[in-house]
Design a protein around this motif. Structure first.
Motif, PDB file in Angstrom:
ATOM      1  N   ASP A   1       3.284 -10.683   9.414  1.00  0.00           N
ATOM      2  CA  ASP A   1       4.498 -11.297   8.862  1.00  0.00           C
ATOM      3  C   ASP A   1       4.583 -11.188   7.347  1.00  0.00           C
ATOM      4  N   THR A   2       3.827 -10.258   6.755  1.00  0.00           N
ATOM      5  CA  THR A   2       3.891 -10.043   5.311  1.00  0.00           C
ATOM      6  C   THR A   2       5.090  -9.159   4.969  1.00  0.00           C
ATOM      7  N   PHE A   3       5.394  -9.050   3.692  1.00  0.00           N
ATOM      8  CA  PHE A   3       6.446  -8.132   3.256  1.00  0.00           C
ATOM      9  C   PHE A   3       5.952  -7.366   2.029  1.00  0.00           C
ATOM     10  N   PRO A   4       5.967  -6.040   2.116  1.00  0.00           N
ATOM     11  CA  PRO A   4       6.300  -5.267   3.315  1.00  0.00           C
ATOM     12  C   PRO A   4       5.176  -5.348   4.343  1.00  0.00           C
ATOM     13  N   ARG A   5       5.508  -5.059   5.575  1.00  0.00           N
ATOM     14  CA  ARG A   5       4.470  -5.011   6.600  1.00  0.00           C
ATOM     15  C   ARG A   5       3.729  -3.681   6.479  1.00  0.00           C
ATOM     16  N   ILE A   6       2.411  -3.739   6.576  1.00  0.00           N
ATOM     17  CA  ILE A   6       1.601  -2.520   6.547  1.00  0.00           C
ATOM     18  C   ILE A   6       0.843  -2.424   7.865  1.00  0.00           C
TER      19      ILE A   6
END
Length: 324
Positions: A125-130
């Motif tokens: 759920d991070t931004f950007p997703r890696i």
């Protein structure tokens, strides 16, 4: 038998599969394997059953976003290092003192950048997703192909990749399997019957795509990154839209990231010496030497020649060359 061997053997076992996967396995071409009892050929590449199930699941359920970053490689081709470098570069604003309080100090790179074929991409759920994957170009989820997400592919010399895979499997699996020799594993590798193999086809597909669609796919050789990490990390960051500023470089931000993510530093961290991933696999299994031309300490001249001959045949008609 160690816990890591037990875990990996369990992961490669043929059990608890979806009905779709079971039906597919019943008619796919298969080959004897040292990774599992059999490898199965799907869309031109070879997988143990558990990984094939992961590929099928990701093809059906993974929904890429235009802002996503997808890191790709064949197994044992710099995956762990690439994950660390990209994670630290992209999220450098959130963690501005990387050598003092950074997630990589307490988390293995595989925990921070999940494989899309490992069923746990829903938790990102991070931004950007890696994300990362070993899936060949043609078998990627359609959402990745159709979106504007960026793909970074890391390629390694096939002899070094093979030797790294040999030691990885030897430590975790092959001790359980009677009669396995390096000669047999080289033959399987050269005929393409290896996890996510054929190795050469995997690299060539992404290399050609990087030429035809350079805004989508960035292709880098592991050996080039090892020799000039600052140059290539800057180029990757620029491709991803997270360029380093002159001020950041002057303030040592890039240098700090290179030091933090060096294989020498990562391998010494407690989390990568005694830690375990969510699936129970020991994190130390992902760190060895990472040397260029390290294959010379393991392969006999005859086995090296066998891989070289296969490489030469695979590259006929192509301008691409692996790092020698």
């Amino acid at each position: 038998m160690t816990n890591s061997k037990t875990t990996l053997s369990k992961l490669l076992a043929e059990s608890n599969f979806s009905q779709e996967c079971k039906e597919l396995l019943s008619y796919l071409p298969k080959d004897r394997s040292f990774f599992a009892e059999y490898l199965y050929q799907y869309q031109g590449f070879w997988y143990p059953p558990n990984l094939l199930e992961g590929v099928l699941y990701s093809q059906k359920h993974f929904q890429a976003r235009d802002s996503d970053i997808i890191l790709v490689s064949s197994p044992k081709s710099g995956t762990t290092w690439l994950k660390a470098l990209v994670f630290a570069s992209v999220y450098r604003q959130e963690f501005q003192t990387p050598l003092e309080s950074h997630p990589l100090l307490d988390n293995n790179p595989h925990s921070l950048v999940p494989f899309i074929e490992a069923f746990n991409f829903h938790t990102q759920d991070t931004f950007p997703r890696i994300f990362s994957t070993h899936i060949p170009l043609g078998s990627l989820p359609e959402s990745i192909k159709k979106s504007s997400c960026k793909v970074v592919y890391c390629c390694r010399n096939p002899k070094d990749a093979f030797v790294s895979l040999w030691h990885f499997m030897k430590d975790l699996v092959l001790k359980e399997m009677v009669g396995c020799t390096m000669e047999q594993m080289v033959k399987g590798f050269c005929r393409g019957s290896s996890v996510y193999g054929p190795f050469w086809d995997h690299a060539l597909e992404y290399w050609k795509e990087s030429l035809e669609n350079p805004k989508k796919v960035f292709f880098v050789k592991y050996e080039d990154m090892r020799e000039k990490p600052e140059d290539w990390v800057m180029r990757i960051a620029e491709f991803l839209g997270y360029s380093f500023t002159e001020r950041e470089i002057e303030n040592g931000v890039l240098e700090d990231i290179i030091k933090l993510c060096s294989l020498e530093n990562l391998s010494k961290l407690e989390v990568n010496k005694v830690g375990k991933l969510m699936n129970g696999m020991e994190t130390k299994a992902f760190f060895r030497k990472g040397e260029i031309r390290g294959w010379k300490d393991t392969l006999t001249p005859l086995l090296a020649e066998e891989i070289d001959k296969t490489t030469e045949q695979k590259l006929i008609g192509s301008a691409f060359r692996f790092f020698c």
